[in-house]
Design an enzyme around this catalytic site. Structure first.
Site, PDB file in Angstrom:
ATOM      1  N   HIS A  38       7.851  -2.847  -1.806  1.00 45.12           N
ATOM      2  CA  HIS A  38       6.746  -3.070  -2.760  1.00 45.12           C
ATOM      3  C   HIS A  38       7.418  -1.550  -3.697  1.00 45.12           C
ATOM      4  CE1 HIS A  38       5.614  -4.971  -0.063  1.00 45.12           C
ATOM      5  NE2 HIS A  38       5.212  -4.527   0.808  1.00 45.12           N
ATOM      6  N   GLU A  50      -5.699  -8.532  -3.765  1.00 44.63           N
ATOM      7  CA  GLU A  50      -4.918  -9.741  -4.749  1.00 44.63           C
ATOM      8  C   GLU A  50      -4.346 -11.000  -3.800  1.00 44.63           C
ATOM      9  OE1 GLU A  50      -2.488  -7.534  -7.397  1.00 44.63           O
ATOM     10  OE2 GLU A  50      -0.823  -8.195  -6.250  1.00 44.63           O
ATOM     11  N   ARG A  81       0.865   4.909 -18.703  1.00 45.12           N
ATOM     12  CA  ARG A  81       1.673   6.262 -18.804  1.00 45.12           C
ATOM     13  C   ARG A  81       2.634   5.168 -18.894  1.00 45.12           C
ATOM     14  NH1 ARG A  81       3.760   5.489 -13.958  1.00 45.12           N
ATOM     15  NH2 ARG A  81       2.900   4.329 -12.264  1.00 45.12           N
TER      16      ARG A  81
END
Length: 351
Positions: free
Chosen positions: A80, A45, A137
């Site tokens: 991250h 991405e 979730r």
């Protein structure tokens, strides 16, 4: 950005700035993802520099009816992985918030979402936002959404799985409460911040674990004195959540600083000194941070937190003969033990 399809927690992710570096990064990410998730699949991405990371909590009952429970700002990250989360976002303008929530609900309705899902977005420096992923979730940071809305997301998720509709749960969009104040979650990890902004897991045995308590404070943790911290598992020890229903973000930050200062963990290095340094930064007043903020200010944060942080070590008396009646952690001037003074009592909390 190279990312693992089945990833999470910052694993299997690498920034690639040149075509020559792509093969090595791809191989490392695939191996890391395979080891962590049993799936080495990757995707690419666009990299957004100085991005802000926002996510929208959405619930659906499978009929196409969906509701959002507002957004969370997860921009403060290291390696991250999220470290401090805030709900709702303190800086997001009303028009931009409406567009963000509409985008998340549109995707959820088109998929006839059933259950809870978090739709995650990145904002660039021009306030354009880009969808990056949906996690079907319960997220680690669901606690701050529960705090500001009063909705038990775990119960709602289970009720939907049993066939309840949003109307039956009282969670149609018009029934979802507006956020009350601000909530902040601090992730207390067993780790040390490195000069490059990365985190190195810490291992050892906890000699003390005393979480804070009081109004507006919630701790979801797994620590206890004697617990052995292994590098084989995630480094998260506890989630420290504070909520200030009034007083704005400043009130929530004050409560977070006090709670973090009262959290005692000894025996293993933790992220508590780093969290305290971050909460003291002037940028926190308006949450003017981005996903690489910790990396960019790692040197300052380490210096402010006294890192690399090491838990205090107790020294034994040189000989029992020199101090036959010496009490543990004695503070007498003549005592040769040089142990640190005992923590006599918990401070009085004034809220």
């Amino acid at each position: 950005m190279v990312k693992a399809v089945a990833g999470g927690g910052g694993r299997g992710m690498r920034i690639v700035r040149s075509a020559d570096a792509l093969p090595a990064a791809f191989a490392r990410c695939a191996a890391e993802a395979q080891a962590a998730f049993g799936d080495g699949s990757l995707y690419l991405e666009a990299l957004i520099e100085q991005a802000r990371h926002l996510e929208v909590q959405v619930i659906g009952d499978g009929s196409g009816a969906v509701s959002h429970l507002w957004e969370r700002d997860c921009s403060l990250q290291r390696s991250h992985q999220k470290l401090i989360e805030v709900a709702p976002s303190p800086w997001l303008p009303a028009a931009l918030r409406e567009a963000l929530l509409h985008a998340a609900c549109t995707m959820a309705a088109s998929a006839k979402l059933r259950g809870l899902t978090t739709f995650e977005f990145l904002f660039d420096t021009r306030d354009r936002f880009f969808f990056i992923e949906a996690n079907p979730r319960l997220q680690v940071e669901h606690t701050i959404t529960e705090a500001v809305t009063g909705v038990d997301l775990v119960q709602a998720q289970l009720r939907v799985a049993q066939g309840a509709t949003l109307a039956q749960l009282g969670l149609t969009q018009g029934q979802v409460p507006a956020p009350q104040g601000f909530a902040i979650q601090l992730r207390v990890n067993a780790e040390q911040l490195q000069p490059d902004g990365s985190a190195r897991p810490a291992v050892g045995t906890l000699s003390a674990y005393e979480p804070p308590a009081g109004p507006g404070i919630r701790v979801d943790g797994c620590g206890f004195a004697g617990a052995v911290i292994s590098p084989a598992y995630d480094s998260l020890l506890a989630k420290l959540v504070v909520h200030a229903p009034t007083g704005g973000l400043d009130a929530a930050l004050r409560r977070a600083r006090r709670a973090a200062a009262e959290f005692v963990v000894q025996g293993v290095a933790t992220s508590l000194p780093l969290l305290a340094s971050l909460l003291a930064r002037p940028e926190m007043a308006g949450f003017q941070v981005h996903t690489r903020f910790i990396e960019a200010h790692a040197g300052e944060l380490i210096a402010a937190s006294g890192a690399p942080h090491r838990p205090p070590r107790r020294r034994r008396p040189r000989s029992k003969k020199d101090s036959p009646r010496c009490a543990p952690r004695c503070t007498a001037p003549s005592c040769p033990s040089k142990w640190r003074p005992a923590r006599q009592s918990r401070p009085v909390r004034r809220w």
